[in-house]
Design a protein around this motif. Structure first.
Motif, short mmCIF file in Angstrom:
data_model
loop_
_atom_site.label_atom_id
_atom_site.label_comp_id
_atom_site.label_asym_id
_atom_site.label_seq_id
_atom_site.Cartn_x
_atom_site.Cartn_y
_atom_site.Cartn_z
N TYR A 48 15.39 26.08 58.68
CA TYR A 48 14.02 25.65 58.93
C TYR A 48 13.77 24.38 58.14
N ASN A 49 13.22 23.36 58.81
CA ASN A 49 12.97 22.07 58.17
C ASN A 49 14.25 21.49 57.57
N THR A 57 9.73 32.29 54.35
CA THR A 57 9.12 30.96 54.30
C THR A 57 8.67 30.53 55.69
N ARG A 60 5.59 32.50 56.66
CA ARG A 60 4.39 32.02 55.98
C ARG A 60 3.87 30.74 56.61
N GLN A 61 4.77 29.80 56.89
CA GLN A 61 4.34 28.55 57.52
C GLN A 61 3.83 28.80 58.93
N LYS A 65 0.09 27.91 59.98
CA LYS A 65 -0.13 26.98 61.09
C LYS A 65 -1.12 27.56 62.11
N ASP A 70 -2.11 32.64 54.85
CA ASP A 70 -0.76 33.21 54.89
C ASP A 70 -0.78 34.71 55.18
N ASN A 240 6.70 31.91 47.29
CA ASN A 240 5.87 32.24 48.45
C ASN A 240 4.84 33.31 48.11
N SER A 356 -2.23 24.25 54.22
CA SER A 356 -1.59 24.69 55.45
C SER A 356 -0.33 23.91 55.75
N GLN A 357 -0.06 22.83 54.99
CA GLN A 357 1.13 22.03 55.23
C GLN A 357 1.96 21.78 53.97
N GLN A 359 4.94 22.20 53.02
CA GLN A 359 6.27 22.62 53.38
C GLN A 359 7.29 22.04 52.41
#
Length: 510
Positions: A48-49, A57, A60-61, A65, A70, A240, A356-357, A359
């Motif tokens: 992821y990413n 993770t 949660r994202q 989003k 969360d 997290n 919210s971002q 990351q």
């Protein structure tokens, strides 16, 4: 006996009604896995990413989003993710997608702020938000909608490591697999998630946990060196779990306001600060400081670099730096604890606005320089001191209203402010100089008249003026000095927030 029987009957009816109400409240929740099973799902690895991390993770994202938090209605992020995976039809009717912008809500026919998946489709099953998107709110809503089919189809869950063309890649269950895989391994990749769904419908949670454990062992065997260490994996899971900025921001800001009002009121009345209040403020500074230290260490460990590369991270560091300055200045400046809590609370509140971002992603090549860390650290320390100066000016204005500008109390606050201005300007100058060196290494030029560079220079010049009291004798007056310190902080706000949200430029990521 009659009274006792009546009380027992009344108690029984009340409990029965409460139980029925709680059952009805829980029964309207969409279907999902039990918390323990969903937590086991979150212990899988996922790409992821552009990095391998706990699936927790991603969950949660994913939840952040969709709904801006969360968790959802008491369900964990893992329960939300697995709910959408295994009970798609049940969750498609759940109004949990937070829509920003009144125009988008009107276009979707919403009365409130939340939409369900079906609200995005018209009577013919077509998307109500066709491209091209009119604005950022429409694009954000379309992104939220597209995230759900990506999860259901398996494109979002790249949880299987395989060897392809001599290198390790992570694939989803529906991706094209390399031809060299054995039949058993191919079947395992393509069918294991579907088998998990069958077990979920059969409520065979013990078999699900056994299969999840088998999938994790497969990831560890095939993942090789692409997996994080077990310590880093658990550190990210702990991060997290503890990463809840908004409650800490509100508590810190509230405590700062209370202690600031109490301290300034007593100082204006000519009384000494209450020892108990000072101890409580010091305890609050220590508690918030320890929490931020832990969060910065965990985030830096997990990301593999100093957590100073984004607006969220710099605001966290500014909070930590202000608390550190409060501890350092306490012996000489009685307002250090309240001011540090105020600055820390406001900084945390700003970081919570972008929660919210937040990351964790690999650094951009332009940010992979030790000069960046030194640049950000010095500038954030200077901003913390300048924020102290601003609140010190507010305190001086309050005291002057009661005791006059020529009082000894105002003179003391002005002296402290003059002393703090020297290190603040020195740190800001060093930060700008190091930033120019970093710009030359990264972009090939020391100065490019970027909006943030220009406003940093303006801030430096504005705060340098009060140092020239011989040329500008007006700054010898306490009233001019303190009011100027309050108004000058607007340049700091313009440098950090105005540039980021209005002007953009090469520094828009921070």
């Amino acid at each position: 006996l009659r009274r006792g029987g009546a009380c027992v009957a009344l108690l029984y009816v009340t409990v029965a009604q409460v139980s029925a109400g709680s059952r009805s409240a829980s029964s309207d929740l969409p279907r999902t896995l039990p918390r323990e099973v969903a937590a086991d799902f979150g212990r899988l690895y996922v790409l992821y990413n552009d990095r391998v991390c706990p699936l927790q993770t991603l969950a949660r994202q994913f939840t952040l989003k969709l709904c801006g938090a969360d968790s959802w209605r008491g369900l964990t992020a893992e329960q939300v993710l697995t709910g959408w995976m295994f009970y798609y039809s049940s969750w498609s009717r759940e109004p949990m997608i937070r829509i920003r912008g009144r125009a988008v809500r009107k276009q979707l026919g919403l009365e409130g702020k939340y939409a369900c998946l079906l609200d995005f489709l018209d009577s013919t099953g077509r998307m109500r938000l066709p491209e091209p998107y009119a604005n950022a709110d429409v694009a954000r809503a379309a992104e939220q909608y597209n995230l759900l089919p990506m999860l259901y189809s398996g494109r979002l869950l790249r949880i299987f490591p395989v060897c392809k063309a001599g290198r390790l890649v992570w694939v989803g269950q529906n991706d094209v697999l390399p031809s060299g895989l054995s039949v058993g391994e191919r079947v395992f990749i393509q069918k294991s998630v579907n088998y998990l769904q069958e077990l979920a419908f059969a409520h065979d949670y013990q078999a699900m946990r056994m299969l999840l454990d088998k999938m994790r062992r497969y990831q560890q065997q095939r993942g090789e060196d692409s997996l994080p260490t077990e310590a880093a994996f658990e550190a990210e899971r702990l991060y997290n779990t503890l990463d809840h900025t908004l409650p800490w921001a509100l508590v810190t800001l509230g405590a700062g306001l209370v202690f600031f009002v109490v301290s300034v009121s007593r100082f204006a009345a000519g009384r000494q600060p209450v020892r108990r209040a000072t101890l409580l403020a010091g305890g609050a500074v220590a508690a918030v400081g320890l929490y931020l230290t832990l969060m910065l260490v965990l985030r830096g460990w997990v990301s593999g670099h100093w957590p100073l590369s984004s607006g969220y991270e710099t605001m966290q560091f500014l909070s930590w730096a202000s608390l550190l300055l409060g501890l350092v200045l306490q012996r000489r400046f009685f307002l250090s604890f309240p001011l540090s809590l105020l600055v820390a609370g406001l900084s945390l509140l700003v970081s919570a606005m972008g929660e919210s971002q937040p990351q964790l992603t690999p650094l951009m090549p332009v940010l992979a320089s030790p000069l960046l860390s030194l640049h950000v650290v010095t500038v954030m320390l200077s901003f913390a001191l300048l924020a102290f100066l601003m609140f010190n000016g507010v305190a001086a204005c309050v005291v002057a209203r009661r005791r006059g500008w020529h009082s000894e109390s105002v003179a003391r606050l002005t002296l402290v402010g003059r002393l703090m201005l020297f290190p603040a300007l020195a740190l800001l100058s060093v930060g700008i100089f190091v930033g120019a060196m970093w710009a030359n290494v990264s972009w090939g030029t020391y100065w490019s008249w970027d909006p943030k560079e220009v406003w940093a220079l303006i801030t430096l010049l504005v705060y340098a003026l009060p140092l020239h009291v011989r040329s500008l004798p007006a700054f010898r007056r306490h009233s001019v000095w303190q009011v100027y310190m309050v108004l000058a902080f607007l340049t700091v706000l313009a440098t950090y927030f105005g540039v980021n949200f209005l002007l953009g430029g090469m520094h828009s990521y921070a």
